[in-house]
Write a protein that holds these residues in place. Structure first.
Motif, PDB file in Angstrom:
ATOM      1  N   GLY A   1      -3.292  -8.967   5.944  1.00 57.55           N
ATOM      2  CA  GLY A   1      -2.965  -9.536   4.647  1.00 57.55           C
ATOM      3  C   GLY A   1      -2.403  -8.472   3.725  1.00 57.55           C
ATOM      4  N   SER A   2      -2.398  -8.747   2.460  1.00 51.99           N
ATOM      5  CA  SER A   2      -1.828  -7.833   1.474  1.00 51.99           C
ATOM      6  C   SER A   2      -2.932  -7.128   0.700  1.00 51.99           C
ATOM      7  CB  SER A   2      -0.929  -8.605   0.505  1.00 51.99           C
ATOM      8  OG  SER A   2      -1.693  -9.605  -0.177  1.00 51.99           O
ATOM      9  N   ILE A   3      -2.526  -6.063  -0.009  1.00 52.21           N
ATOM     10  CA  ILE A   3      -3.447  -5.391  -0.924  1.00 52.21           C
ATOM     11  C   ILE A   3      -3.552  -6.259  -2.172  1.00 52.21           C
ATOM     12  CG2 ILE A   3      -3.890  -3.324  -2.279  1.00 52.21           C
ATOM     13  CD1 ILE A   3      -2.280  -1.746  -0.271  1.00 52.21           C
ATOM     14  N   LEU A   4      -4.734  -6.682  -2.479  1.00 53.86           N
ATOM     15  CA  LEU A   4      -4.915  -7.655  -3.551  1.00 53.86           C
ATOM     16  C   LEU A   4      -4.672  -7.042  -4.923  1.00 53.86           C
ATOM     17  CD1 LEU A   4      -8.184  -9.392  -2.319  1.00 53.86           C
ATOM     18  CD2 LEU A   4      -5.848 -10.192  -2.042  1.00 53.86           C
TER      19      LEU A   4
ATOM     20  N   LEU B   1      -7.607   2.729   2.401  1.00 54.45           N
ATOM     21  CA  LEU B   1      -7.316   1.516   3.183  1.00 54.45           C
ATOM     22  C   LEU B   1      -6.481   1.859   4.406  1.00 54.45           C
ATOM     23  CD1 LEU B   1      -6.422  -0.896   0.230  1.00 54.45           C
ATOM     24  CD2 LEU B   1      -8.640  -0.562   1.307  1.00 54.45           C
ATOM     25  N   SER B   2      -6.464   3.113   4.804  1.00 53.15           N
ATOM     26  CA  SER B   2      -5.602   3.569   5.893  1.00 53.15           C
ATOM     27  C   SER B   2      -6.019   2.985   7.243  1.00 53.15           C
ATOM     28  CB  SER B   2      -5.617   5.105   5.952  1.00 53.15           C
ATOM     29  OG  SER B   2      -6.932   5.576   6.199  1.00 53.15           O
ATOM     30  N   TRP B   3      -5.053   3.043   8.180  1.00 52.90           N
ATOM     31  CA  TRP B   3      -5.285   2.619   9.561  1.00 52.90           C
ATOM     32  C   TRP B   3      -5.806   1.180   9.631  1.00 52.90           C
ATOM     33  CZ3 TRP B   3      -3.352   5.488  13.430  1.00 52.90           C
ATOM     34  CH2 TRP B   3      -3.091   6.835  13.202  1.00 52.90           C
ATOM     35  N   ASN B   4      -5.075   0.275   9.015  1.00 56.39           N
ATOM     36  CA  ASN B   4      -5.341  -1.159   9.096  1.00 56.39           C
ATOM     37  C   ASN B   4      -4.040  -1.884   9.411  1.00 56.39           C
ATOM     38  OD1 ASN B   4      -8.244  -2.043   8.412  1.00 56.39           O
ATOM     39  ND2 ASN B   4      -7.876  -0.448   6.882  1.00 56.39           N
ATOM     40  N   ASP B   5      -4.002  -3.176   9.168  1.00 53.38           N
ATOM     41  CA  ASP B   5      -2.802  -3.977   9.425  1.00 53.38           C
ATOM     42  C   ASP B   5      -2.303  -4.629   8.139  1.00 53.38           C
ATOM     43  OD1 ASP B   5      -2.979  -3.435  12.212  1.00 53.38           O
ATOM     44  OD2 ASP B   5      -4.524  -4.972  12.404  1.00 53.38           O
ATOM     45  N   LEU B   6      -2.477  -3.946   7.014  1.00 54.10           N
ATOM     46  CA  LEU B   6      -2.060  -4.484   5.737  1.00 54.10           C
ATOM     47  C   LEU B   6      -0.531  -4.506   5.627  1.00 54.10           C
ATOM     48  CD1 LEU B   6      -4.677  -2.587   3.548  1.00 54.10           C
ATOM     49  CD2 LEU B   6      -4.678  -5.039   4.058  1.00 54.10           C
ATOM     50  N   SER B   7      -0.004  -5.477   4.909  1.00 55.26           N
ATOM     51  CA  SER B   7       1.446  -5.628   4.762  1.00 55.26           C
ATOM     52  C   SER B   7       1.771  -5.975   3.314  1.00 55.26           C
ATOM     53  CB  SER B   7       1.966  -6.715   5.709  1.00 55.26           C
ATOM     54  OG  SER B   7       1.323  -7.951   5.448  1.00 55.26           O
ATOM     55  N   GLY B   8       3.096  -6.031   3.026  1.00 54.16           N
ATOM     56  CA  GLY B   8       3.536  -6.372   1.685  1.00 54.16           C
ATOM     57  C   GLY B   8       3.613  -5.157   0.785  1.00 54.16           C
ATOM     58  N   PRO B   9       3.923  -5.354  -0.504  1.00 55.37           N
ATOM     59  CA  PRO B   9       4.088  -4.231  -1.431  1.00 55.37           C
ATOM     60  C   PRO B   9       2.757  -3.693  -1.934  1.00 55.37           C
ATOM     61  CG  PRO B   9       4.422  -6.294  -2.570  1.00 55.37           C
ATOM     62  CD  PRO B   9       4.207  -6.664  -1.126  1.00 55.37           C
ATOM     63  N   ILE B  10       2.833  -2.504  -2.514  1.00 54.67           N
ATOM     64  CA  ILE B  10       1.685  -1.933  -3.208  1.00 54.67           C
ATOM     65  C   ILE B  10       1.654  -2.543  -4.603  1.00 54.67           C
ATOM     66  CG2 ILE B  10       0.617   0.182  -4.075  1.00 54.67           C
ATOM     67  CD1 ILE B  10       2.118   1.704  -1.897  1.00 54.67           C
TER      68      ILE B  10
ATOM     69  N   ASP C   1       1.422  -1.531   7.341  1.00 59.10           N
ATOM     70  CA  ASP C   1       2.778  -2.068   7.420  1.00 59.10           C
ATOM     71  C   ASP C   1       3.251  -2.446   6.018  1.00 59.10           C
ATOM     72  OD1 ASP C   1       5.125  -2.864   8.631  1.00 59.10           O
ATOM     73  OD2 ASP C   1       4.424  -4.900   9.049  1.00 59.10           O
ATOM     74  N   LEU C   2       2.977  -1.560   5.064  1.00 57.28           N
ATOM     75  CA  LEU C   2       3.340  -1.815   3.678  1.00 57.28           C
ATOM     76  C   LEU C   2       4.840  -1.625   3.487  1.00 57.28           C
ATOM     77  CD1 LEU C   2       0.372   0.085   2.005  1.00 57.28           C
ATOM     78  CD2 LEU C   2       0.565  -2.374   2.386  1.00 57.28           C
ATOM     79  N   SER C   3       5.380  -2.262   2.465  1.00 60.09           N
ATOM     80  CA  SER C   3       6.822  -2.201   2.219  1.00 60.09           C
ATOM     81  C   SER C   3       7.093  -2.159   0.727  1.00 60.09           C
ATOM     82  CB  SER C   3       7.518  -3.415   2.853  1.00 60.09           C
ATOM     83  OG  SER C   3       6.995  -4.623   2.321  1.00 60.09           O
ATOM     84  N   GLY C   4       8.344  -1.820   0.368  1.00 62.14           N
ATOM     85  CA  GLY C   4       8.754  -1.812  -1.019  1.00 62.14           C
ATOM     86  C   GLY C   4       8.652  -0.451  -1.663  1.00 62.14           C
ATOM     87  N   VAL C   5       8.782  -0.455  -2.991  1.00 62.19           N
ATOM     88  CA  VAL C   5       8.796   0.784  -3.772  1.00 62.19           C
ATOM     89  C   VAL C   5       7.372   1.218  -4.105  1.00 62.19           C
ATOM     90  CG1 VAL C   5       9.683   1.878  -5.863  1.00 62.19           C
ATOM     91  CG2 VAL C   5      10.997   0.062  -4.759  1.00 62.19           C
TER      92      VAL C   5
ATOM     93  N   LEU D   1       8.097   1.631   3.332  1.00 65.83           N
ATOM     94  CA  LEU D   1       7.867   2.124   1.978  1.00 65.83           C
ATOM     95  C   LEU D   1       8.951   3.131   1.601  1.00 65.83           C
ATOM     96  CD1 LEU D   1       4.007   2.750   1.683  1.00 65.83           C
ATOM     97  CD2 LEU D   1       5.353   1.000   0.525  1.00 65.83           C
ATOM     98  N   CYS D   2       9.255   3.214   0.324  1.00 67.81           N
ATOM     99  CA  CYS D   2      10.259   4.170  -0.120  1.00 67.81           C
ATOM    100  C   CYS D   2       9.936   4.642  -1.522  1.00 67.81           C
ATOM    101  CB  CYS D   2      11.657   3.545  -0.090  1.00 67.81           C
ATOM    102  SG  CYS D   2      11.828   2.117  -1.187  1.00 67.81           S
ATOM    103  N   GLY D   3      10.625   5.689  -1.923  1.00 61.59           N
ATOM    104  CA  GLY D   3      10.420   6.255  -3.233  1.00 61.59           C
ATOM    105  C   GLY D   3       9.438   7.398  -3.205  1.00 61.59           C
ATOM    106  N   PRO D   4       9.445   8.227  -4.278  1.00 64.79           N
ATOM    107  CA  PRO D   4       8.538   9.370  -4.343  1.00 64.79           C
ATOM    108  C   PRO D   4       7.084   8.926  -4.173  1.00 64.79           C
ATOM    109  CG  PRO D   4      10.121   9.392  -6.142  1.00 64.79           C
ATOM    110  CD  PRO D   4      10.247   8.068  -5.485  1.00 64.79           C
ATOM    111  N   PRO D   5       6.247   9.755  -3.498  1.00 65.78           N
ATOM    112  CA  PRO D   5       6.545  11.112  -3.034  1.00 65.78           C
ATOM    113  C   PRO D   5       7.221  11.179  -1.677  1.00 65.78           C
ATOM    114  CG  PRO D   5       4.268  10.616  -2.591  1.00 65.78           C
ATOM    115  CD  PRO D   5       4.825   9.407  -3.301  1.00 65.78           C
TER     116      PRO D   5
END
Length: 659
Positions: free
Chosen positions: A480-483, A497-506, A525-529, A554-558
């Motif tokens: 699922g996503s980070i709520l 929350l590392s080493w899981n199957d989370l997806s979607g943006p932060i 499997d997070l994505s976005g900025v 994922l993208c953007g600093p850092p």
């Protein structure tokens, strides 16, 4: 030890040829047969050891002719029959006698005076009783006495406790001795091993000699308290189970530097004041004893870093005053019992990490309204996260913890930062006024469920834990996503929350966690900025780059990956909103102008006059321009487009140069 296996008659000629033999030791073999017929030929032998063989039949009376014997050991064979004073009358130099573990009966008249002075006597499992052998009174140099399992009955004679000052080991176990242990026992100043288990002794335990190292009085009828002081500072085995002892367990037992074994089970001891048991970092093994459940005053129980195994004993549910339970780093297994949540309402600290517990996390744990630390990491737990985790009251309220009409005891602590987590010195007691000092490395108001096999989504109810400081769900299969609700955890300092199957943006709401000092979202499997505002902007780029590794989208600093496509899409979104606003404004203006022109004749007249004037000026400007073009045919024109860096609007400028 050898494995000689032959009948004694086959060895008769050998022994008869060795009439000058002084030392014979054939112990621990498989020799069989009778010892009669050849033993008496060893007339010069002084040391004879035929123990731990299979010799049988009777011991011949002729053994009494071996007048040079000083050491005689016939133990652990299959010898039988009776032995009388005739067997020993000429053994004047005998120093050590061992006949134990045979089927022998010792029949000696009470008035017999032995010709020897023994230092060691073992008649274990020989039939001696019912009376204690009176001839022992003459043995003033004796050091070791073993008359265990010898059918002695009744009271022991008073002279026994005073006749020798040299006894170091005294074993009268497994008999039917009655009476009390005498006060004079304390004067046996050389006594090291005292074993009278499995008798019928009554009364209290007197003061013991300072020399005692092993005391076994188990399975008797002893009563009363333990001695007020134990002068035996080097004692290492204290075995007193299965008696009627009572009173408080004395504190001096904790100061015995050499103590290895204490067994006080099946008595009537009172432990109403015992509130702390800390046996952590030892080599304890086996199961957790169920007798711990009888210590209802227990507030702190820590058995971490041992080799304990088995299930949690259900008897621990009786310890409903527990504030701290730490059984981490053992080999405990089975499912987490529901009684922890049902009966341990005072529990503040629960750590069962690094064991082999399996099954689902019981929802009953959410009933632990005082719980400030929950650590179930490093097990084999599976299934979803309980929705009821959000009901942990102590993590929802401030530490002035009052809820549901009850007041919960809180740790008094000081924090010393040492590494990534603080080391906490805790002072805790069931009544808040007395307790024990423990050092733990952990954060308060913490939930650690890492390194299990948990599945499903993060429940939104967890967002109610507004005073949670540490949340670690790493190393599971959570999807699922980070709520967005995690952004409600305003006190959160560490989130993993590392080493899981989370997806979607932060979620951008995570940037509102102004206390956040540690963040790890890697290998999902997070994505976005990656958000870069508020608290996220304070993170060190070099260190926190690892917080997002293993998320290729994922993208953007850092991270060094730019978000070009994302930025374009974001810009298109902004431009579309601008165009829609412009169109709406134009339509509104057109509607207003049209309404005025339709409703007012004066406005119509002024409007048309204005437009006629503007058209005349336009025609005049065009004519002048054309005329200049004709005049300047010999001149060249340079046109350039200059565009604003931040706008899509461009201007055309003319630069005229001489021909």
């Amino acid at each position: 030890m050898n494995h000689l296996s032959k009948d004694a008659p086959g060895a008769e000629n050998l022994f008869r040829c060795l009439k000058q033999l002084r030392f014979l030791d054939v112990s621990t073999n498989n020799l069989t047969g009778s010892i009669s017929g050849w033993l008496e030929d060893l007339s010069s032998v002084s040391h004879l050891d035929i123990s731990k063989n299979l010799f049988s039949e009777k011991v011949p009376e002729s053994i009494g002719k071996l007048s040079n014997l000083s050491y005689l050991d016939l133990s652990s064979n299959a010898l039988e029959g009776e032995l009388s004073e005739i067997h020993f009358d000429h053994l004047s130099g005998l120093d050590f006698l061992s006949l134990g573990s045979n089927n022998l009966k010792i029949v000696i008249v009470p008035k017999w005076m032995p010709p020897f002075q023994l230092r060691g006597l073992s008649l274990h499992a020989c039939k001696i009783g019912p009376h204690f052998p009176t001839w022992l009174r003459s043995q003033s140099k004796i050091e070791m006495i073993d008359l265990g399992s010898s059918e002695i009955m009744g009271k022991l004679p008073n002279w026994l406790w005073n006749f020798s000052s040299s006894v170091t080991s005294f074993d009268l176990s497994n008999n039917k001795i009655i009476g009390r242990l005498p006060i004079s026992l304390r004067h046996m100043n050389t006594l090291k091993v005292f074993n009278m288990r499995s008798n019928q002794l009554a009364g209290g335990i007197p003061d013991l000699p300072a020399s005692v190292q092993v005391l076994d009085l188990s399975t008797n009828k002893l009563s009363g308290p333990l001695p007020q002081d134990l002068e035996a500072k080097e004692i290492y085995d204290l075995l007193l189970p299965d008696n009627f002892l009572s009173g408080r367990i004395p504190t001096y037992l904790c100061r015995m530097a050499f103590m290895e074994v204490i067994i006080l089970s099946n008595n009537y001891f009172s432990v109403s004041r015992l509130h702390t048991i800390d046996f952590s970092r030892n080599n304890l093994h086996g199961e957790i004893p169920s007798t711990l459940g009888s210590i209802t005053s227990l507030a702190i129980l820590t058995l971490r870093e041992n080799n304990l195994s088995g299930n949690l004993p259900i008897s621990l549910q009786s310890c409903n005053a527990l504030s701290l339970l730490d059984l981490s780093r053992n080999n405990l297994f089975g499912v987490l019992p529901t009684w922890i949540g049902d009966s341990q309402q005072s529990l503040i600290y629960l750590s069962l990490s690094s064991n082999r517990f399996s099954g689902e996390i019981p929802w009953q744990l959410s009933q632990l309204h005082a719980l400030q630390i929950l650590d179930l990491s490093g097990n084999n737990l599976s299934g979803p996260l309980p929705l009821s985790l959000g009901n942990l009251t102590a993590m929802r309220l401030h530490n002035d913890l009052q809820a549901n009409g009850g007041t919960y005891s809180i740790f008094k602590f000081t924090t010393i930062y040492d590494g990534s987590l603080p080391q906490v010195s805790m002072y805790i007691g069931a009544d808040g006024s007395a307790g024990g000092i423990l050092l733990l490395t952990f954060a308060f108001n913490s939930i650690d469920l890492s390194n299990n096999h948990l599945t499903g989504e993060i429940p939104k109810e967890i967002g109610a834990l507004s005073f949670l400081l540490n949340l670690n769900l790493s190393g599971n299969h959570i999807d699922g996503s980070i709520l967005e609700e995690i952004g409600n955890l305003g006190s959160l300092e560490a989130l993993d929350l590392s080493w899981n199957d989370l997806s979607g943006p932060i979620p951008s709401r995570l940037t509102n966690l102004t206390s956040l000092a540690f963040l790890n979202l890697s290998y999902n499997d997070l994505s976005g900025v990656i958000p870069s505002l508020v608290q996220f902007a304070t993170f060190d780029e070099t260190f926190y780059e690892t917080s997002y590794l293993g998320n290729p989208n994922l993208c953007g600093p850092p991270l060094h990956k730019r978000c070009l496509q994302h930025m374009i899409k974001h810009q298109h979104k902004i431009d579309m909103e601008t165009y829609l606003c412009a169109i709406a404004g134009f339509a509104y203006g057109l509607f207003v102008v049209s309404a005025i022109l339709l409703l007012s004749s004066t406005a119509r007249k002024a409007y048309f006059q204005f437009t006629d004037s503007m058209l005349d000026e336009f025609r005049t400007a065009v004519a002048i321009k054309l005329n200049r073009i004709k005049v300047g045919r010999g001149q060249s024109m340079e046109n350039r487009l200059v565009c604003s860096q931040n706008s899509i609007t461009c201007y055309e400028l003319e630069f005229r140069s001489p021909a």
